[in-house]
Scaffold this active site. Structure first.
Site, PDB file in Angstrom:
ATOM      1  N   LYS A 165     -22.219-146.853 -77.675  1.00 53.67           N
ATOM      2  CA  LYS A 165     -21.822-145.168 -79.208  1.00 53.67           C
ATOM      3  C   LYS A 165     -20.512-145.027 -78.947  1.00 53.67           C
ATOM      4  O   LYS A 165     -19.976-145.243 -77.434  1.00 53.67           O
ATOM      5  CB  LYS A 165     -23.123-144.446 -78.331  1.00 53.67           C
ATOM      6  CG  LYS A 165     -22.981-143.234 -79.134  1.00 53.67           C
ATOM      7  CD  LYS A 165     -23.630-141.760 -78.084  1.00 53.67           C
ATOM      8  CE  LYS A 165     -24.066-140.908 -79.122  1.00 53.67           C
ATOM      9  NZ  LYS A 165     -25.284-140.045 -77.914  1.00 53.67           N
ATOM     10  N   SER A 197     -28.991-137.758 -81.260  1.00 51.52           N
ATOM     11  CA  SER A 197     -27.318-138.063 -82.439  1.00 51.52           C
ATOM     12  C   SER A 197     -26.865-138.984 -81.923  1.00 51.52           C
ATOM     13  O   SER A 197     -25.827-140.082 -82.478  1.00 51.52           O
ATOM     14  CB  SER A 197     -26.492-136.910 -80.596  1.00 51.52           C
ATOM     15  OG  SER A 197     -26.248-137.560 -79.432  1.00 51.52           O
ATOM     16  N   SER A 199     -31.381-137.318 -77.249  1.00 47.55           N
ATOM     17  CA  SER A 199     -30.138-138.346 -78.084  1.00 47.55           C
ATOM     18  C   SER A 199     -30.812-139.737 -78.483  1.00 47.55           C
ATOM     19  O   SER A 199     -29.482-140.186 -78.484  1.00 47.55           O
ATOM     20  CB  SER A 199     -28.668-137.611 -78.179  1.00 47.55           C
ATOM     21  OG  SER A 199     -28.917-137.082 -78.923  1.00 47.55           O
TER      22      SER A 199
HETATM   23  N1  GLN Z   1     -29.696-132.422 -80.348  1.00 47.71           N
HETATM   24  C1  GLN Z   1     -29.843-132.133 -79.395  1.00 47.71           C
HETATM   25  C2  GLN Z   1     -27.971-131.113 -79.617  1.00 47.71           C
HETATM   26  O1  GLN Z   1     -27.775-131.147 -80.750  1.00 47.71           O
HETATM   27  C3  GLN Z   1     -29.761-133.121 -78.149  1.00 47.71           C
HETATM   28  C4  GLN Z   1     -28.292-133.713 -78.479  1.00 47.71           C
HETATM   29  C5  GLN Z   1     -28.432-134.849 -77.608  1.00 47.71           C
HETATM   30  O2  GLN Z   1     -29.009-135.018 -76.300  1.00 47.71           O
HETATM   31  N2  GLN Z   1     -26.756-135.348 -77.620  1.00 47.71           N
HETATM   32  O3  GLN Z   1     -27.476-130.391 -78.682  1.00 47.71           O
END
Ligand code: GLN
Length: 472
Positions: free
Chosen positions: A67, A143, A167
């Site tokens: 990532k 994400s 994410s």
């Molecule tokens: N969807 C969640 C957010 O937007 C979690 C994102 C993540 O785990 N990085 O904060």
């Protein structure tokens, strides 16, 4: 092919890392333009590592996609943001990358993501769109959408992602693969670009449970460079992984099966629970009453931490820098105005607000108290059960551009993944069949396994027993 299988083929002399990388690069060229998982990949660099790969090591010669928020020496680390897209090349390896390299792995590919990991669809990437390999009109989740999509698409064997509120698990679920968020502190965050430091963890996205265990084994452990990393011995995750679920007590939280769940998701998850019961698991109905407050709590704490963490992006130290500013304040303004996308700005504004004097106690302190109650819910549950099972997301992957500019819709869909981050416990997502949804057939469904603090071995054992059981 799984990492375990690829490794066996190396050891049997059937193929070599250089051959595999060349093949992988071809697959990326032919398949990834449609999927959009890769931001970049440096084949020449990877081939150099491949030529020197020591196949006797645990991950010898195995390519792993990363990532784009995990620093890897000499490579991009854009975090899906215009801010770092240009003018930033990592000057060092994150601890997880150092450990992967020491174990013989070859980091290959920088994977798309929501900007600074804020999002659930990878639609917040400022750089490109990532599509779900199962249905190109749908999101891959987020994400860590690039990491998940590549593994599902066959353009990566495995990947690393980060998980602050789901994410790793949610994109794994939407793409039909395995995703594991370790216990907070199990894996070093040194070199992960911070979003919400009390919630972030790095973890693997893989095709199989065994592969997830293999990567976790390598990246787990204490790191003096991350003061929140746990100084606890790392158990042998492969040791009991095939022990099955006979006699294992599995908690089913009623709050995770309420309104708003797509019937196909519920059906698949319930079928899987029955199958585990037939294998000898003891199913225990439980309650986690503070679940309904998890999303609200998260959206105070995560933006608060983000607003502080992202203050380092000021136009002076990293990446984007405004041209011809009038003065230093204007330099900050312009660099941030042009460098950050709308969701990141929204989080910074939210976070600054809840931390401002006068609101600090009403929001931030209160959220911290509720966070303790959510953790207590889990502690009490784990006094009577070994693991907890639930859906990962209320529905399969939605269509691209279907959130109607209403961020709340996506925020709420994280209801089942956020509690584990707030409580700091490990949780993983494994495939659980497929279902029809919103005009599409055969969309992947995931089931989530949550375990107590440092209970990764038990979590993997249940995951392994559940993996591959037939679903209608
Ligand atoms: N969807 C969640 C957010 O937007 C979690 C994102 C993540 O785990 N990085 O904060």
């Amino acid at each position: 092919m799984s990492l375990v299988t690829l490794r066996r083929r190396y050891l049997d002399g059937e193929t070599t890392p250089s051959e595999v990388l060349a093949k992988l690069a071809e697959e990326i060229v032919s398949r990834d333009p449609r999927t959009g998982a890769y931001l970049s990949s440096d084949l020449a660099l990877a081939l150099k590592a491949a030529a020197e790969a020591d196949l006797s090591r645990p991950l010898g010669g195995l390519p792993i996609a990363i990532k784009d928020n995990i620093n890897t020496l000499g490579q991009s680390c854009s975090c899906g943001s215009r801010f770092l897209e240009k003018n930033y090349i990592s000057p060092y390896d994150a601890t997880v990358i150092k450990k992967l390299k020491e174990a013989g792995a070859i980091p290959f590919g920088r994977m798309n993501m929501d900007e600074f990991a804020m999002g659930s669809a990878t639609e917040n990437s400022a750089l490109q769109l990532t599509r779900n390999p199962h249905d190109h009109d749908r999101i891959a989740g987020g994400s860590s959408g690039g990491s998940a999509a590549a593994v599902a698409d066959g353009t990566a064997f495995a990947a690393l992602g980060s998980d602050t509120g789901g994410s790793i698990r949610q994109p794994a679920s939407h793409c039909g693969i395995v995703g594991l968020k370790p216990t907070y502190g199990r894996v070093s965050r040194f070199g992960l670009v911070a979003f919400a430091s009390s919630l972030d963890q790095i973890g693997p996205l893989t095709r199989t449970v065994d592969d997830a265990a293999l990567i976790l084994q390598v990246i787990a452990g204490h790191d003096p460079q991350d003061s929140t990393s746990l100084d606890e011995p790392v158990p042998d995750y492969a040791a009991g992984i095939n022990d099955g679920v006979k006699g294992i007590r599995i908690g089913i939280p009623k709050e995770y099966f309420g309104e708003g769940i797509h019937p196909g998701v519920r059906e698949n998850v319930e079928t899987r629970i029955k199958q585990l019961e037939l294998l000898g698991a003891v199913i225990v109905p439980i309650s986690l009453p503070y679940t309904e407050h998890a999303v609200a709590t998260y959206y105070v704490i995560a933006p608060a931490e983000a607003s502080s963490n992202l203050s380092r992006f000021d136009g002076i130290r990293y990446g984007n820098r405004a041209q011809n500013p009038a003065d230093i304040i204007d330099l900050y303004h312009q660099s941030r105005e042009l460098g950050f996308g709308p969701e990141v700005k929204r989080r910074i504004i939210l976070g600054t607000y809840v931390l401002s004097s006068g609101y600090y106690d009403a929001y931030y302190t209160r959220a911290q108290k509720v966070r303790s109650l959510i953790a207590r819910d889990f502690n009490q549950a784990f006094e009577v059960v070994d693991v907890i099972l639930s859906p990962v997301a209320p529905t399969p992957a939605r269509k691209i551009n279907s959130s109607n500019d209403d961020p709340l819709q996506d925020y709420l869909a994280d209801i089942f993944t956020i509690p584990a981050n707030l409580a700091g416990i490990p949780a993983m997502s494994i495939p659980c069949g497929s279902t029809s949804f919103d005009g599409s057939e055969n969309l992947p469904v995931g089931i989530q396994i949550l375990a107590p603090h440092l209970g990764e071995a038990m979590m993997l054992r249940v995951a392994k027993a559940a993996e591959g059981l037939p679903l209608p």
